[in-house]
Design an enzyme around this catalytic site. Structure first.
Site, mmCIF file in Angstrom:
data_model
loop_
_atom_site.group_PDB
_atom_site.id
_atom_site.type_symbol
_atom_site.label_atom_id
_atom_site.label_comp_id
_atom_site.label_asym_id
_atom_site.label_seq_id
_atom_site.Cartn_x
_atom_site.Cartn_y
_atom_site.Cartn_z
ATOM 1 C CG ASN A 20 -2.020 0.937 1.290
ATOM 2 O OD1 ASN A 20 -2.670 1.056 2.304
ATOM 3 N ND2 ASN A 20 -2.296 1.646 0.208
ATOM 4 C CB CYS A 83 -4.506 5.559 5.981
ATOM 5 S SG CYS A 83 -3.527 4.501 4.893
ATOM 6 C CG ASN A 177 -11.138 3.858 7.470
ATOM 7 O OD1 ASN A 177 -11.175 3.001 8.360
ATOM 8 N ND2 ASN A 177 -10.240 3.813 6.515
ATOM 9 C CG HIS A 179 -13.321 -0.962 6.738
ATOM 10 N ND1 HIS A 179 -12.424 -1.206 5.730
ATOM 11 C CD2 HIS A 179 -12.761 -0.011 7.523
ATOM 12 C CE1 HIS A 179 -11.348 -0.441 5.908
ATOM 13 N NE2 HIS A 179 -11.546 0.298 6.987
ATOM 14 C CG ASN A 210 -12.369 1.778 2.883
ATOM 15 O OD1 ASN A 210 -11.718 2.267 1.975
ATOM 16 N ND2 ASN A 210 -12.598 2.434 4.018
ATOM 17 C CD GLU A 228 -7.308 1.292 0.805
ATOM 18 O OE1 GLU A 228 -7.435 2.366 1.423
ATOM 19 O OE2 GLU A 228 -6.220 0.701 0.681
ATOM 20 C CB CYS A 237 -6.763 -1.928 3.057
ATOM 21 S SG CYS A 237 -7.831 -0.740 3.910
ATOM 22 N N GLY A 238 -4.599 -1.454 5.822
ATOM 23 C CA GLY A 238 -4.430 -1.721 7.249
ATOM 24 C C GLY A 238 -5.727 -1.679 8.023
ATOM 25 N N GLY A 240 -8.606 -2.027 6.736
ATOM 26 C CA GLY A 240 -9.396 -3.124 6.191
ATOM 27 C C GLY A 240 -9.051 -4.444 6.842
#
Length: 298
Positions: A20, A83, A177, A179, A210, A228, A237-238, A240
């Protein structure tokens, strides 16, 4: 003359965490004010710019309990809240650039403060904070969606129109964020590209989402692909990975800790679940690699 006067140079570092990739900019020692969404897009463009999934800005903290602040812009130029892979690159950048000697570091992001620790083997450990399940805080609008209980997790049937109309059963969680996580039998044949954009922009997610696709290998290992928001499918994706492990544990499929194998490498995710209705923080450990440094003009 005007175009010459308006041009300025930016020093940058290109980094990646499990594939990433990021453009990291020091906003303490150089002026990053006034950069437009279109300019972020050009910097992130893989043919016409430096190329990156996200752009990370290192700034002075605005609160007393943090050492630094960092902001994140996706490849489409939009600013986002969190992120995970970027946070690991952030701490590696700050230490390598001599901006701080503290270890661990406390770093301010959009809605919280993260604790980041660099290990001697080069791995970086991040306390990602507790997962969020309250729909209004994700945000997620479940009205009208079919649902079912699976162990401690409530799954929702999300209508998907691409490539053929069907429902995907998703678990919904925020790691700062949003998901939407679904379990698939084979990660290689999962329709990430075909479905991801439809899930990302589904109106039940007012701030977009995401889309994660998880294949369970055993109770301590999964494979994961993530589409994403604002970037498309990335190599890792961390947040994620954290969301997938949380959802898998709540579904009774996984036990902490879990090795998450992404297209770009492995991440280690640990989560203690929920005790007395309070969610424990998620701990993520993984690599943070510097690729090159340079200077560009905008």
């Amino acid at each position: 003359m005007n175009s010459v006067q308006s041009t300025r140079k930016l020093r940058f570092t290109k980094m990646h965490g499990a594939g990433n990739d990021f453009i990291v900019l020091n906003g303490i020692d150089q002026d990053l004010s006034g950069v437009t969404r279109e300019q972020w897009q050009k910097l992130a463009h893989r043919q016409l710019g430096i190329g990156a999934d996200q752009i990370l800005l290192v700034e002075k903290a605005t609160r007393p309990d943090a050492d630094f602040r960092y902001r994140i812009f996706n490849a489409d130029g939009g600013e986002v809240e969190q992120c995970g892979n970027g946070s690991r690159c952030f701490v590696r950048f700050v230490l390598d650039q001599g901006l701080s000697t503290k270890n661990p570091l406390r770093v301010e992001v959009a809605h919280t403060v993260l604790t980041l620790k660099s290990h001697e083997d080069g791995q970086v450990e991040v306390d990602m904070g507790a997962p969020i399940f309250e729909h209004s805080k994700i945000p997620f609008i479940a009205d009208g969606l079919a649902s079912k209980q699976e162990f401690h997790e409530v799954l929702y049937a999300l209508p998907i129109e691409t490539p053929a109309t069907h429902d995907s059963w998703i678990g919904v969680v925020s790691m700062g964020n949003p998901h939407a996580v679904q379990v698939v039998g084979d990660i290689e044949s999962a329709m990430v590209q075909e479905e991801g954009k439809s899930i990302e922009k589904n109106p039940v997610f007012p701030n977009r989402v995401n889309a994660g696709y998880m294949q369970v290998l055993n109770r301590n290992a999964i494979k994961l692909r993530v589409f994403e928001r604002g970037a498309g499918e990335t190599l890792a994706c961390g947040t994620g990975a954290c969301a997938a492990v949380v959802s898998g544990i709540r579904r009774g499929m996984l036990d902490s800790p879990v090795t998450v194998s992404t297209l770009g490498g492995d991440l280690q995710i640990a989560w203690g679940g929920i005790t007395n209705e309070v969610a424990h923080p998620v701990i993520m450990t993984g690599p943070a690699i510097t690729v090159f440094e340079g200077e560009t003009s905008i």
